[in-house]
Design a protein around this motif. Structure first.
Motif, PDB file in Angstrom:
ATOM      1  N   LYS A 176     -19.105  39.135  37.740  1.00 11.29           N
ATOM      2  CA  LYS A 176     -18.755  40.141  38.891  1.00 11.29           C
ATOM      3  C   LYS A 176     -17.254  39.827  39.387  1.00 11.29           C
ATOM      4  CE  LYS A 176     -23.434  40.210  40.579  1.00 11.29           C
ATOM      5  NZ  LYS A 176     -24.265  40.149  42.031  1.00 11.29           N
ATOM      6  N   GLY A 177     -16.625  40.853  39.828  1.00 10.19           N
ATOM      7  CA  GLY A 177     -15.091  40.779  40.166  1.00 10.19           C
ATOM      8  C   GLY A 177     -14.859  41.983  40.841  1.00 10.19           C
ATOM      9  N   SER A 178     -13.666  42.064  41.069  1.00 13.29           N
ATOM     10  CA  SER A 178     -12.912  43.338  41.899  1.00 13.29           C
ATOM     11  C   SER A 178     -11.577  43.455  41.508  1.00 13.29           C
ATOM     12  CB  SER A 178     -13.130  43.114  43.486  1.00 13.29           C
ATOM     13  OG  SER A 178     -12.370  42.062  43.904  1.00 13.29           O
ATOM     14  N   VAL A 179     -11.057  44.656  41.664  1.00  8.95           N
ATOM     15  CA  VAL A 179      -9.418  45.015  41.190  1.00  8.95           C
ATOM     16  C   VAL A 179      -9.057  45.501  42.491  1.00  8.95           C
ATOM     17  CG1 VAL A 179     -10.049  45.722  38.842  1.00  8.95           C
ATOM     18  CG2 VAL A 179     -10.420  47.441  40.584  1.00  8.95           C
ATOM     19  N   PRO A 180      -7.536  45.272  42.558  1.00 11.61           N
ATOM     20  CA  PRO A 180      -6.723  45.829  43.816  1.00 11.61           C
ATOM     21  C   PRO A 180      -7.128  47.195  44.108  1.00 11.61           C
ATOM     22  CG  PRO A 180      -5.450  45.159  42.034  1.00 11.61           C
ATOM     23  CD  PRO A 180      -6.740  44.768  41.589  1.00 11.61           C
TER      24      PRO A 180
END
Length: 372
Positions: A176-180
């Motif tokens: 799991k992660g996120s981008v700006p």
């Protein structure tokens, strides 16, 4: 010493197979050929092939696959689990055979015979390879996704790196992660895969929708690992649409093992294929310091770093080894020294290729004193 081998095999399952020979040459040889005859114990059918054996005086063993009469990989369709192989070396070359293996044709891959680098050594020790920087990339480690139990690859250079394994009993991992900001992104996986030939793993990018992709996991014995990029299953593109948060699901085939280190999430507009390959180590300074004292003229008996570097530089510049081209009249044989390429000259004949009389002599190739 013997020129013939007679071997009986028991294979795990009938069907098409290929033959691989692993060997070493204790003394330098010219390329030679071994014939191979394969017989099915049940049917009595025989197939003939050949294995081309090149000089193999390295610190590792070499491999070659048996070919048929037109140069294609020899495939023998076994009707039973039993087979007999007969091999014969066609000349007096000294070949040390380590083993001969029968591999199911559906598992055959060039990875079985093409050597791969383990590491780059400096002062006798492996050094960590560096990769080109990935602009604006977000690095997501599996530790950040709640994985607390790690497997380790014993030869990993970075001894403190944490890895997650995908294997037969645990073949799915989530990240799991996120981008700006929303947009198109490429997913670059850093992994270790020292046990199998190349295979593919499935990947699904969960964001506002589901996007299926594929990870090509090449055979990777490198102590610093390898990289691959996820490609769309439908378009083969490396770009996936991400809103902000994403959930990456990686699933590998049964009976395969791969160790995962981290994922780089790179804006698609910034992705370049060169970030998948390690940068070359700059050894120019060391070569100049240690090997350049005499205008880079190296003696024929030089050893160690300078000798290895000279081989590397000249083979790269010439795109491989060059023919000796020894003068047929002035030389004693067609062979030359592997380092420096000096041919064996007749008395009073000089030059790398033995093409002229030495000073004070005339009448090439039977050079006689001038007696001026």
């Amino acid at each position: 010493e013997q020129k013939n081998l007679h071997l009986d095999f028991t294979v795990s399952r009938p069907g098409p197979h290929v033959i691989i020979m692993t060997y070493h040459t204790p003394q330098p040889i010219r390329s030679t050929t071994a014939t191979v005859k394969i017989s099915d114990s049940d049917q009595g059918e025989t197939k003939d092939g050949k294995v081309t054996l090149s000089d193999c005086g390295y610190s590792y063993l070499c491999r070659q696959v048996a070919l048929n009469e037109v140069g294609e990989v020899l495939i023998f369709d076994l009707e039973s689990n039993y087979v007999t192989a007969k091999m014969e070396i066609l000349d007096e070359s000294d070949i040390a055979v380590d083993n001969i293996a029968l591999v199911p044709a559906d598992l055959w891959h060039l990875d079985y015979i093409v050597p791969q680098p383990l590491c780059i050594k400096k002062d006798g020790a492996c050094i960590e390879s560096e990769y080109p920087p990935a602009p604006e990339a977000t690095k997501v480690e599996f530790q950040e996704s709640g994985y607390n139990e790690y497997s380790r690859v014993s030869d990993v250079v970075e001894s403190d790196i944490a890895l997650v394994s995908l294997q037969e009993n645990d073949n799915v991992v989530d990240l799991k992660g996120s981008v700006p900001s929303p947009g198109l992104y490429s997913f670059v996986l850093h992994y270790y895969q020292p046990e199998h030939s190349a295979f593919k793993a499935k990947v699904v990018v969960h964001t506002d929708d589901f996007q299926e992709g594929v990870l090509n996991l090449a055979y990777c014995p490198r102590t610093s690992g390898c990289r691959t990029v996820a490609r769309s299953k439908e378009t083969d593109s490396t770009a996936f649409h991400v809103v902000q948060d994403f959930h990456l699901n990686i699933r590998q085939p049964n009976n395969k093992t791969v160790w995962l280190a981290y994922v780089l999430v790179v804006p698609a507009r910034e992705f370049q294929e060169d970030i998948l390959e390690p940068m070359k180590q700059d050894m120019a300074g060391k070569f100049i310091t240690e090997c350049g004292q005499n205008s880079f003229l190296l003696p024929s008996d030089v050893t160690g770093f300078c000798r290895e570097s000279a081989f590397s530089l000249t083979s790269e510049y010439n795109n491989g080894a060059l023919p000796c081209k020894c003068d047929t009249d002035g030389s004693l044989s067609y062979e030359c020294e592997s380092f420096g390429c000096q041919c064996q000259c007749k008395p009073n004949v000089i030059g790398r290729t033995c093409s002229q009389c030495r000073t004070g002599f005339f009448g090439f190739p039977n050079c006689k004193p001038c007696d001026c």
